[in-house]
Design an enzyme around this catalytic site. Structure first.
Site, mmCIF file in Angstrom:
data_model
loop_
_atom_site.group_PDB
_atom_site.id
_atom_site.type_symbol
_atom_site.label_atom_id
_atom_site.label_comp_id
_atom_site.label_asym_id
_atom_site.label_seq_id
_atom_site.Cartn_x
_atom_site.Cartn_y
_atom_site.Cartn_z
ATOM 1 N N THR A 160 0.820 -1.218 0.000
ATOM 2 C CA THR A 160 0.000 0.000 0.000
ATOM 3 C C THR A 160 0.855 1.269 0.000
ATOM 4 O O THR A 160 2.026 1.256 0.354
ATOM 5 C CB THR A 160 -0.992 -0.010 1.205
ATOM 6 O OG1 THR A 160 -1.749 -1.210 1.145
ATOM 7 C CG2 THR A 160 -1.940 1.163 1.215
ATOM 8 N N ASP B 158 -8.857 -9.547 1.694
ATOM 9 C CA ASP B 158 -9.354 -8.633 2.734
ATOM 10 C C ASP B 158 -10.773 -8.990 3.190
ATOM 11 O O ASP B 158 -11.295 -8.398 4.124
ATOM 12 C CB ASP B 158 -9.292 -7.170 2.259
ATOM 13 C CG ASP B 158 -7.940 -6.539 2.573
ATOM 14 O OD1 ASP B 158 -7.169 -7.136 3.348
ATOM 15 O OD2 ASP B 158 -7.646 -5.449 2.054
ATOM 16 N N GLY C 281 0.288 0.018 5.572
ATOM 17 C CA GLY C 281 0.618 -0.923 6.649
ATOM 18 C C GLY C 281 -0.554 -1.749 7.150
ATOM 19 O O GLY C 281 -0.546 -2.149 8.317
ATOM 20 N N GLY C 282 -1.568 -2.007 6.309
ATOM 21 C CA GLY C 282 -2.693 -2.854 6.745
ATOM 22 C C GLY C 282 -3.361 -2.225 7.963
ATOM 23 O O GLY C 282 -3.595 -1.017 8.019
#
Ligand code: GLY
Length: 558
Positions: free
Chosen positions: A371, A413, A465-466
């Protein structure tokens, strides 16, 4: 490639090979990205008469070429824009499950198998990036559509020398790239993935970008790109097809607008969980004198913030999903609810949050990098926060032959099954189960904060970073507002992260060891991490109007 300036202002001198520039100030405008070539392309957009929206779109399209393991046109994004008149746009370019997608697709021998949602043909949702860029451009762009692609296509055609980091990530994925002919062709030469300083040429991607520049999004959604991807899917066990591309729409959503100590905080609504949980955690922190805690007992500051993070992530796992499929309670961001939750925080001990009856889970061995976040602002008064992704590094690892496009693995996800963690260790409930044409839940948190006095933009931030995106953004906002740190010191400050499940408090290694001892004494399961989140921020001094841009100081090699 050495790191050049990755953040520029219109008034700044031309890029210098400083290798270290992390913070820049200037009056006319600002763009901050993780890659010097993307920032330079955005700077040209400004120089050609574009606004912050044009700069951000140009940066995003260029990042897809030079930083293609994090984002690209095979993925999705969320774009938050504030216009000079104060109008807000929250553009949802999230990938969408194919029409034929089912939960069962991911089951083998009676068990959900995340290998299928992470790599290969079943991992990808319909990409939303191009539709979102086009929507943002139609609403606010000032340059011609095609201009946003010029630099990106040129770099793809001519190639660029990859960094040490890029080559390391490539090498780590070689086995997976070997499985897909399009990926092999681009990334593997003479049996090896490209080494640092070798040029990455992406001729097919250049042609695709030229096609979209000339013909618009229909080249992607109703033309050769959709056709080639659909054919590849049909031959490789996938279900994504041309009809999914025709059906795809970027959506404008109602942004999450809340307040923190009088400042207005604007965030992204579902299908991102970012806006809701950033607001929810801040609402809980409002109940405590966190500045005094930070100054007098820093461990208490970390404890209270971490407990608030934990409570919010427990709600995330249960309630959050695509709002077109599930009802996300609006009360999650109410102040009274935050007060109730905050009352559960015990200053003497870490609590065990047995919430919502969610089952135990698998802990990921190694959270992956992925991301990117772009921040942009200009003197006209446009502010942009855009977070873009193809999910984990190089997404599904598939480059579809003839397109040059790296397809996302955003299907991971979704919550494949109760208790089955995704690549980030996140679990979920039915609210985020796989369904045909549904958007998977995200943590991306593009945010704009308005000053409490003037209610004019004060800063914008976002991260990669999720789940660490949410916690990094909270720490960024608290750093500026509670701790009264400069933007640079806010980003530099050691971060921490808790996502409820697994029950681990991650502390960046740069914390004073005494903090680790104090947190253990409070009952936290402390784990060390080298870095939590990759953040970009732009701040505008309310008195002088000067912009300060900061890029993540933790990352030095792009
Ligand atoms: N793919 C990571 C996220 O959207 O949160």
């Amino acid at each position: 490639m050495k790191r050049l300036l990755i953040l520029l202002t219109l008034l700044a001198p031309p890029p210098a090979v400083s290798g270290q520039t992390e913070v820049v100030s200037g009056q006319q405008g600002m763009v901050a990205t993780v890659h010097p070539l993307a920032t330079q392309a955005a700077r040209k957009a400004f120089a050609n008469g574009g606004n912050a929206v044009d700069a951000a779109l140009t940066a995003a399209i260029t990042l897809g070429v030079v930083d293609g393991y994090n984002s690209g046109i095979g993925g999705g994004c969320f774009i938050l824009i504030r216009t000079p008149s104060g109008k807000l746009y929250a553009i949802d370019g999230r990938e969408t499950a194919p029409r034929q997608a089912t939960v069962e697709m991911y089951y083998r021998d009676g068990k959900a198998d995340t290998a299928l949602s992470q790599v290969g043909a079943l991992a990808s949702g319909t990409p939303g990036a191009i539709a979102a860029y086009h929507l943002a451009w139609r609403k606010c762009g000032q340059l011609a559509w095609s201009e946003h692609f010029t630099e990106a296509a040129k770099i793809a055609r001519e190639g660029f020398p990859i960094s040490e980091r890029y080559s390391r990530i490539l090498a780590g994925k070689q086995e997976m790239f070997e499985r897909f002919s399009g990926s092999r062709k681009v990334f593997i030469h003479n049996g090896k993935t490209l080494a640092a300083d070798e040029r990455l040429v992406q001729a097919d991607l250049a042609r695709t970008l030229d096609g979209i520049a000339t013909h618009g999004p229909s080249y992607f959604y109703r033309g050769p790109v959709a056709k080639k991807i659909s054919e590849w899917m049909a031959n490789n066990g996938g279900v994504l097809n041309e009809q999914d591309f025709v059906n795809y729409r970027a959506k404008t959503r109602k942004p999450i607008v809340t307040s923190y100590r009088g400042h207005t905080v604007i965030g992204m609504p579902p299908p991102s969980s970012g806006g809701i949980h950033v607001a929810q955690i801040l609402n809980m922190l409002e109940q405590f004198p966190v500045r005094d805690m930070y100054l007098e007992q820093p461990a208490q500051y970390i404890h209270h913030v971490a407990e608030a993070m934990k409570l919010a992530f427990a709600d995330r796992a249960f309630y959050l999903g695509d709002p077109d499929f599930t009802r996300v309670p609006s009360g999650l961001i109410s102040k009274p609810y935050a007060q109730q939750l905050a009352n559960r925080i015990d200053s003497t001990a870490s609590m065990s949050v047995e919430s919502h009856g969610l089952p135990p889970h698998r802990i990921p061995l190694k959270p992956q990098r992925h991301t990117t976040h772009i921040a942009a602002a200009d003197q006209q008064g446009y502010w942009v926060a855009m977070t873009a992704t193809i999910n984990t590094s190089f997404g599904s690892k598939v480059i579809v032959p003839g397109t040059g496009i790296v397809l996302n693995n955003e299907m991971d996800d979704f919550a494949l099954a109760p208790g089955v963690a995704n690549a980030f260790g996140l679990i979920g409930s039915d609210a985020n189960k796989v369904e045909s044409r549904k958007r998977p839940l995200s943590s991306m948190s593009p945010t704009i904060v308005l000053d409490k006095g003037s209610q004019q933009p004060l800063f914008t931030l976002g991260a990669a970073g999720g789940p660490k995106i949410i916690t990094s953004v909270v720490l960024g906002i608290s750093g500026v507002i509670d701790l009264e740190l400069s933007p640079y010191d806010t980003l530099k400050k050691p971060r921490f992260h808790h996502q409820w499940s697994p029950d681990r408090l991650y502390l960046e290694q740069s914390h004073n060891p005494e903090i680790g001892v104090a947190m253990k004494a409070l009952g936290h399961n402390v784990y060390s991490t080298s870095s939590a989140g990759v953040m970009q921020m732009i701040y505008q001094n309310p008195e002088t109007g000067e912009f300060t841009g900061v890029v993540e100081p933790r990352n030095r090699d792009w």
